[in-house]
Design a protein around this motif. Structure first.
Motif, PDB file in Angstrom:
ATOM      1  N   ASP A   1       0.832  -1.200   0.000  1.00 39.54           N
ATOM      2  CA  ASP A   1       0.000   0.000   0.000  1.00 39.54           C
ATOM      3  C   ASP A   1       0.871   1.256   0.000  1.00 39.54           C
ATOM      4  O   ASP A   1       0.613   2.210  -0.733  1.00 39.54           O
TER       5      ASP A   1
ATOM      6  N   SER B   1       1.116   3.651   2.013  1.00 37.03           N
ATOM      7  CA  SER B   1       0.396   4.871   2.386  1.00 37.03           C
ATOM      8  C   SER B   1       0.832   5.353   3.766  1.00 37.03           C
ATOM      9  O   SER B   1       1.586   4.689   4.480  1.00 37.03           O
TER      10      SER B   1
ATOM     11  N   GLY C   1      -4.218  -0.732  -1.444  1.00 31.23           N
ATOM     12  CA  GLY C   1      -5.557  -0.201  -1.226  1.00 31.23           C
ATOM     13  C   GLY C   1      -6.012  -0.265   0.211  1.00 31.23           C
ATOM     14  O   GLY C   1      -7.200  -0.071   0.501  1.00 31.23           O
TER      15      GLY C   1
ATOM     16  N   LYS D   1      -7.327   3.261   1.523  1.00 30.22           N
ATOM     17  CA  LYS D   1      -8.543   3.622   0.799  1.00 30.22           C
ATOM     18  C   LYS D   1      -9.738   2.833   1.309  1.00 30.22           C
ATOM     19  O   LYS D   1     -10.806   3.396   1.595  1.00 30.22           O
ATOM     20  N   ASN D   2      -9.571   1.514   1.441  1.00 31.59           N
ATOM     21  CA  ASN D   2     -10.682   0.664   1.876  1.00 31.59           C
ATOM     22  C   ASN D   2     -11.027   0.876   3.346  1.00 31.59           C
ATOM     23  O   ASN D   2     -12.196   0.810   3.737  1.00 31.59           O
TER      24      ASN D   2
ATOM     25  N   LYS E   1     -12.984   4.269   3.583  1.00 26.96           N
ATOM     26  CA  LYS E   1     -14.320   4.185   2.993  1.00 26.96           C
ATOM     27  C   LYS E   1     -15.208   3.233   3.765  1.00 26.96           C
ATOM     28  O   LYS E   1     -16.434   3.440   3.849  1.00 26.96           O
TER      29      LYS E   1
END
Length: 391
Positions: A58, A60, A106, A109-110, A113
């Motif tokens: 990821d 991130s 991801g 992001k997941n 959300k």
């Protein structure tokens, strides 16, 4: 009684003669050396700061924060972070890491959300299951807690309050507490087991050499004339030194705060001496047909190691099938480990252990009966041969 005393004194003379194993020195010296060495080598019974690698696809800000938080666990140390796909086998080869944590692309992001659950992967190096005994449970407990931190903020907008939000996210939890060894100290378990094992090895070796030594030195004829009790009494001084050695090192460990002994040691003490008798008498039986001490020593594999393996020191007793569990009690070290766990770690009283002591006495009685039976059978053959020679 006179023959019994003579036999005991002869064994003490053999120990002091310098021609055989000086067991009175070995019993105490070996226990102290083993306790010292393993206390230095094994500081605790669990893997602290166990190294794991992380494959972070990821890359991130959240995945970086997640790795940092995981690294704060006392049982986990993130040794390396890799941002590209790699075969996890290469990361655990040569004992480089205990496992590999996989963070998929991801993640951030997941998570934010909240549309689907994100599954992190952990590749376990199970070539040694004990290595991950703390790492994997810590990850299973820690990862959901970190994920819940984000969900709390989202659900709190519903107006449930802090307690209500936590109840919604986690309606049921289990909390565990270590009852007997919360600090994961090796001295309480591993080191003591090794001290008992190596002390039993030297004593078992000595007891297995008694019959061969008596035959090699020409004293077997005297043994056949004194009776079975006099022969069995020869193991008494060894059992006493065996008890003394284990008691001395246990006292030192307790005094210096290295060993937790919750029960009454004087109630535990008879079990050590009884184990010494059991080793001695079984040693006589195993070496009965030997002609020299070396032959008896070669049969050590049948006396001590099976009890160490099946006594709960190297593997869980619960994995043994029922028949193997009961059969394991044919080995004296299994009994001694069982008494140690109940008296030292669980703090059981003498009253609680009377049934176990009773079973151990029955075990010793069976061994003694077999020794007596074998002795009289051998004595009968000895008397017949002697009568033929006189004719």
């Amino acid at each position: 009684m006179q023959n019994i005393i003579k036999s005991i004194l002869e064994e003490i003379d053999a120990m002091l003669s310098g021609h055989f194993i000086p067991y009175f020195k070995v019993a105490i010296g070996l226990a102290m050396v083993v306790a010292l060495i393993f206390s230095l080598v094994l500081s605790h019974g669990s893997v602290f700061e166990g190294k794991i690698a992380v494959i972070d696809l990821d890359g991130s800000k959240y995945s970086t924060e997640l790795i940092t938080k995981i690294n704060t666990s006392p049982y986990i140390q993130v040794s390396e972070v890799i941002r590209s796909p790699v075969n996890p086998i290469t990361l655990v080869s040569h004992d480089r890491n205990l496992g590999v944590l996989y963070i998929p692309k991801g993640l951030e992001k997941n998570i934010k959300k909240g549309e689907q659950t994100v599954n992190l992967g952990y590749f376990v190096d199970d070539t040694n299951d004990a290595q991950n005994s703390k790492v994997l449970p810590s990850l299973n407990e820690y990862i959901p807690e970190l994920g819940a931190e984000i969900s709390v903020n989202r659900i709190s907008a519903l107006g449930l309050g802090r307690d209500g939000t936590e109840a919604t996210l986690s309606p049921m939890q289990i909390k565990s507490r270590n009852m007997f060894n919360p600090a994961s100290s090796s001295t309480i378990s591993t080191i003591v087991y090794f001290v008992y094992f190596f002390s039993s090895l030297t004593y078992g070796l000595t007891s297995l050499m008694i019959v061969g030594r008596l035959k090699a030195t020409g004293m077997w004829n005297t043994v056949m004339e004194r009776g079975p009790l006099a022969l069995m009494a020869r193991t008494t001084p060894y059992a006493l030194f065996y008890t003394t050695g284990l008691t001395l090192i246990s006292a030192i460990l307790v005094v210096f705060g290295q060993l937790r002994f919750d029960g009454n040691y004087f109630a535990f003490l008879p079990s050590i001496f009884m184990t010494g008798l059991a080793f001695g008498w079984l040693g006589l039986l195993l070496s009965w047909n030997t002609k020299d001490p070396g032959q008896g020593a070669s049969r050590m594999i049948f006396l001590v190691p099976p009890g160490f393996i099946m006594g709960g020191s190297t593997m869980a007793v619960g994995i043994l099938p029922a028949w193997a569990y009961y059969a394991s009690h044919c080995f004296p070290l299994v009994w001694l480990f069982r008494f140690f766990r109940d008296f030292a770690m669980r703090g059981r009283s003498l009253i609680d252990m009377l049934a176990t002591y009773g079973a151990y006495i029955i075990f010793l009685t069976v061994i003694a009966a077999i020794v007596v039976t074998v002795y009289y059978h051998t004595q009968k053959s000895y008397n017949q041969n002697k009568a033929i020679e006189n004719c």
